[in-house]
Motif scaffolding. Sequence first.
Motif, PDB file in Angstrom:
ATOM      1  N   TYR A 132      38.324  28.192  52.137  1.00 25.44           N
ATOM      2  CA  TYR A 132      36.970  28.705  51.934  1.00 25.44           C
ATOM      3  C   TYR A 132      36.934  30.233  51.880  1.00 25.44           C
ATOM      4  O   TYR A 132      36.089  30.825  51.210  1.00 25.44           O
ATOM      5  CB  TYR A 132      36.045  28.219  53.050  1.00 25.44           C
ATOM      6  CG  TYR A 132      35.397  26.896  52.785  1.00 25.44           C
ATOM      7  CD1 TYR A 132      34.318  26.785  51.918  1.00 25.44           C
ATOM      8  CD2 TYR A 132      35.847  25.736  53.418  1.00 25.44           C
ATOM      9  CE1 TYR A 132      33.704  25.566  51.678  1.00 25.44           C
ATOM     10  CE2 TYR A 132      35.238  24.509  53.195  1.00 25.44           C
ATOM     11  CZ  TYR A 132      34.167  24.431  52.326  1.00 25.44           C
ATOM     12  OH  TYR A 132      33.567  23.227  52.090  1.00 25.44           O
ATOM     13  N   GLY A 133      37.808  30.870  52.596  1.00 25.01           N
ATOM     14  CA  GLY A 133      37.820  32.327  52.621  1.00 25.01           C
ATOM     15  C   GLY A 133      38.559  32.958  51.465  1.00 25.01           C
ATOM     16  O   GLY A 133      38.653  34.180  51.377  1.00 25.01           O
ATOM     17  N   GLY A 134      39.117  32.129  50.569  1.00 27.11           N
ATOM     18  CA  GLY A 134      39.843  32.643  49.425  1.00 27.11           C
ATOM     19  C   GLY A 134      41.315  32.903  49.679  1.00 27.11           C
ATOM     20  O   GLY A 134      42.032  33.373  48.786  1.00 27.11           O
ATOM     21  N   ARG A 135      41.794  32.582  50.869  1.00 32.48           N
ATOM     22  CA  ARG A 135      43.213  32.791  51.172  1.00 32.48           C
ATOM     23  C   ARG A 135      44.057  31.734  50.479  1.00 32.48           C
ATOM     24  O   ARG A 135      43.767  30.535  50.563  1.00 32.48           O
ATOM     25  CB  ARG A 135      43.449  32.732  52.678  1.00 32.48           C
ATOM     26  CG  ARG A 135      44.900  32.925  53.071  1.00 32.48           C
ATOM     27  CD  ARG A 135      45.128  32.656  54.546  1.00 32.48           C
ATOM     28  NE  ARG A 135      46.548  32.640  54.871  1.00 32.48           N
ATOM     29  CZ  ARG A 135      47.062  32.176  55.994  1.00 32.48           C
ATOM     30  NH1 ARG A 135      46.251  31.673  56.931  1.00 32.48           N
ATOM     31  NH2 ARG A 135      48.362  32.190  56.201  1.00 32.48           N
ATOM     32  N   VAL A 136      45.097  32.161  49.791  1.00 36.39           N
ATOM     33  CA  VAL A 136      45.980  31.247  49.068  1.00 36.39           C
ATOM     34  C   VAL A 136      47.039  30.713  50.025  1.00 36.39           C
ATOM     35  O   VAL A 136      47.817  31.481  50.598  1.00 36.39           O
ATOM     36  CB  VAL A 136      46.649  31.962  47.875  1.00 36.39           C
ATOM     37  CG1 VAL A 136      47.630  31.023  47.177  1.00 36.39           C
ATOM     38  CG2 VAL A 136      45.598  32.457  46.886  1.00 36.39           C
ATOM     39  N   VAL A 171      23.768  24.716  42.239  1.00 40.79           N
ATOM     40  CA  VAL A 171      23.818  25.334  43.561  1.00 40.79           C
ATOM     41  C   VAL A 171      22.743  26.410  43.679  1.00 40.79           C
ATOM     42  O   VAL A 171      22.707  27.359  42.893  1.00 40.79           O
ATOM     43  CB  VAL A 171      25.204  25.939  43.824  1.00 40.79           C
ATOM     44  CG1 VAL A 171      25.263  26.589  45.197  1.00 40.79           C
ATOM     45  CG2 VAL A 171      26.277  24.855  43.703  1.00 40.79           C
ATOM     46  N   ALA A 172      21.890  26.287  44.676  1.00 38.80           N
ATOM     47  CA  ALA A 172      20.733  27.166  44.811  1.00 38.80           C
ATOM     48  C   ALA A 172      21.066  28.521  45.422  1.00 38.80           C
ATOM     49  O   ALA A 172      20.219  29.416  45.407  1.00 38.80           O
ATOM     50  CB  ALA A 172      19.659  26.480  45.663  1.00 38.80           C
ATOM     51  N   PHE A 173      22.285  28.698  45.937  1.00 37.19           N
ATOM     52  CA  PHE A 173      22.638  29.984  46.523  1.00 37.19           C
ATOM     53  C   PHE A 173      23.692  30.666  45.665  1.00 37.19           C
ATOM     54  O   PHE A 173      24.306  30.051  44.793  1.00 37.19           O
ATOM     55  CB  PHE A 173      23.117  29.826  47.966  1.00 37.19           C
ATOM     56  CG  PHE A 173      24.109  28.718  48.183  1.00 37.19           C
ATOM     57  CD1 PHE A 173      25.470  28.931  48.009  1.00 37.19           C
ATOM     58  CD2 PHE A 173      23.686  27.457  48.573  1.00 37.19           C
ATOM     59  CE1 PHE A 173      26.388  27.919  48.220  1.00 37.19           C
ATOM     60  CE2 PHE A 173      24.591  26.435  48.794  1.00 37.19           C
ATOM     61  CZ  PHE A 173      25.956  26.663  48.611  1.00 37.19           C
ATOM     62  N   MET A 223      29.436  30.750  48.224  1.00 39.17           N
ATOM     63  CA  MET A 223      29.629  30.224  49.576  1.00 39.17           C
ATOM     64  C   MET A 223      29.449  31.257  50.689  1.00 39.17           C
ATOM     65  O   MET A 223      28.857  30.956  51.724  1.00 39.17           O
ATOM     66  CB  MET A 223      30.997  29.544  49.673  1.00 39.17           C
ATOM     67  CG  MET A 223      31.051  28.216  48.945  1.00 39.17           C
ATOM     68  SD  MET A 223      32.611  27.336  49.156  1.00 39.17           S
ATOM     69  CE  MET A 223      33.721  28.318  48.167  1.00 39.17           C
ATOM     70  N   PRO A 224      29.930  32.510  50.531  1.00 39.30           N
ATOM     71  CA  PRO A 224      29.709  33.465  51.627  1.00 39.30           C
ATOM     72  C   PRO A 224      28.250  33.867  51.808  1.00 39.30           C
ATOM     73  O   PRO A 224      27.901  34.483  52.817  1.00 39.30           O
ATOM     74  CB  PRO A 224      30.552  34.678  51.190  1.00 39.30           C
ATOM     75  CG  PRO A 224      31.547  34.135  50.226  1.00 39.30           C
ATOM     76  CD  PRO A 224      30.837  33.044  49.510  1.00 39.30           C
ATOM     77  N   TYR A 225      27.388  33.528  50.828  1.00 36.08           N
ATOM     78  CA  TYR A 225      25.981  33.923  50.890  1.00 36.08           C
ATOM     79  C   TYR A 225      25.081  32.704  50.707  1.00 36.08           C
ATOM     80  O   TYR A 225      24.213  32.669  49.834  1.00 36.08           O
ATOM     81  CB  TYR A 225      25.688  34.990  49.826  1.00 36.08           C
ATOM     82  CG  TYR A 225      26.478  36.258  50.027  1.00 36.08           C
ATOM     83  CD1 TYR A 225      26.100  37.183  50.995  1.00 36.08           C
ATOM     84  CD2 TYR A 225      27.610  36.524  49.266  1.00 36.08           C
ATOM     85  CE1 TYR A 225      26.830  38.355  51.190  1.00 36.08           C
ATOM     86  CE2 TYR A 225      28.345  37.682  49.457  1.00 36.08           C
ATOM     87  CZ  TYR A 225      27.954  38.593  50.419  1.00 36.08           C
ATOM     88  OH  TYR A 225      28.675  39.737  50.613  1.00 36.08           O
TER      89      TYR A 225
END
Length: 691
Positions: A179-183, A292-294, A297-299
């Motif tokens: 989720y944080g973008g870490r590979v 997706v209404a936002f 994911m971070p926001y």
Amino acid sequence: MTVTEPRAAVETADVRPGWWHEPFDMFQTNLREIDALLDVETVLDAIQEHGAGVWLLNVGGILSHFPSTLPFQSRNPLLEERPGGDLVGDAIEAAHRRGVRLLARMDFSKVAARVADEHPEWCFRSPSGERQVYEGLVSVCPSAGYYQDRSLDIIDEILDAYPVDGFFFNWFGFNEVDYGGRVHGVCHCDACAEAFVRETGIEQLPSFAGDPGYLEWKRFAAATIDRLTARIRGHIAERAPHAGLILGRSADILFHEANNALGRPLWPHATSESVSAFRVAQPGKPVLVNAVAFIDMPYRLASEQPEMFGQYLLQAVSRGANPSTYIMGPAGLIDYACLAPAGVVTRFHRDHADLYAGLAPAADVGIVRPNPLAAPAEVHHSSIAEFRGLFSALLERHVAVDVVPAESLPVVDLGRFRVLVLPDLIAPTAEEDAALAAFVRAGGRVVATGRSGIHADGSVVAWLPGARQRSLEDDAEALKSSYVQRGGGPSVEGSDLVPVRGRLHTLAWRSDARLRHEFVPRAPYGPPEKAHGHVVGPVSACGVFTLGRGRATQVPWTVGAAYRELGLTAIRDLIADLVIDAVGEDGTVGVEASEHVEVSVGRSRAGLVVHVLNHSGQRRNSFGPTVPVRGTRLRFPGRAADAVGTRVHHVTAGDVDATVSTVGDDLLVEIVEVVDGAVVVVPDGGERDDA
């Protein structure tokens, strides 16, 4: 948001009957742990006011919102404070009482740390042997036992307790990125290692994208997900024939999530592309677009731009998909400004179910989308740039197109197309080659660009006018100051020149090919005193020939990618003119409108359905308010008899100001103003004025 794996070619599985074959509208409340005490009646009020008749609710997986007794499920601790202790039971009773269907949202991608400790064999393992942990949850692997076996136990527990109307699985794939973008890379758990060797014959798993064997890994991952999806689908069908599965190509309902993303350049036609590809490849299956209404994911608490959100749903319904709105938390808790335009489109779709029932793609032109599993990522990215450039060019010139996934060419009914556009495709497989050759010989027309049809050894497929590749130039520096001359004649200065960018395949042409558009090689371009010396070269940049009853046109340079990079209408018009010429003057619909208008053509039980979408609000990475487009004219050759019964609707702007008339045998429709989107419905063999 949902992450899905690329898919291998899958023929349309047996289409299972169910409620999902009629138009439907969905609303997803993606619940947090703290939302277990929501008021189901209040939420259902909002869902129905929005226009939806299906509610997608979190049920199980990462967190159980019902009193699960399975040791590998984590029950929401706040259920103890809820009267009765069962959110799912309360929701399904209230929904069914109101005539609303309830679907179970599941997420099998992660488990609690205690479950991971009890079953380490279920866990994702990075190339260095580490678990993937995010916010205390541990990722599990689709090859291992939790996905393969325990997921069925969880589904059974739900079906034993609740008459849910279907299931949706979130993040159903191999989690190389968290989720944080870490590979984290390729999973190296024992189940993956054993299955990968067994299925590919490759002894060592790759670790990261770009490693040897990575493309084979992506194919293995896609096949694993498709098999698992089909197995779960069969299990649900046996246990609960009334319940549908929303997921990938092996499911009952095909799924696309329309979303924005930080750092991802806007592809404004993403939803149209995805839905069209699904509807062409598997015409018997419905498609759901979950918007997706936002913003990302971070926001999750920040609303998407309202006009951007409206575009998701307008593109969805225009291509024959069912619209869905996806929010965080219970309805009404978080202030999402984008819900108002979403409700307008959703209610329009609900209120015009007769128009959308059975809506299937019916464009004259198909554009073939490159297969992500056919080539390494860098090769695929160059082909996708070509595809998107051509897609944009054709839409701006009002050529209605449907998307044909390259991997589905052998199983799609190509005969319904007049023209197929092939954007920089790597050499086709034997099955794809045979399908395209048969299409041309039977009377179809092909327009191919870039490397399409050119084999690695330089030979060219028999159904294109090129005989062999003489040379390849893909160095941007070497192509600077080179052109394609659209007109004829030996003089360069004063002629119609188009700059060449990207990649140029120089071909020797077949003896019966008709050649067009000469190549003008590089000459000095600076300083100004030395910027001269261009002469028309001996090489042509376009060849056309006849094969059987069909015709093939080949433009062996990346004209679409050049248009996408430079934005010159001269580049756009070069390729669009070739496609329009191939279609002919008696196509399904002719359009006179602003280039900001996208036209899509479908056919439903109501007849021929043409959507006209206003893209004037497009900006750098979003959509803003549109500028109303005036004077849009549609001409339907040979359809004058269907003037009586032809109707025009505005999707978002209330009553429509339009005129329907005839000129000779043709039907004409003029829409005075298109604000966001309009729909024209021409009945097939409808009422005739015989007076």
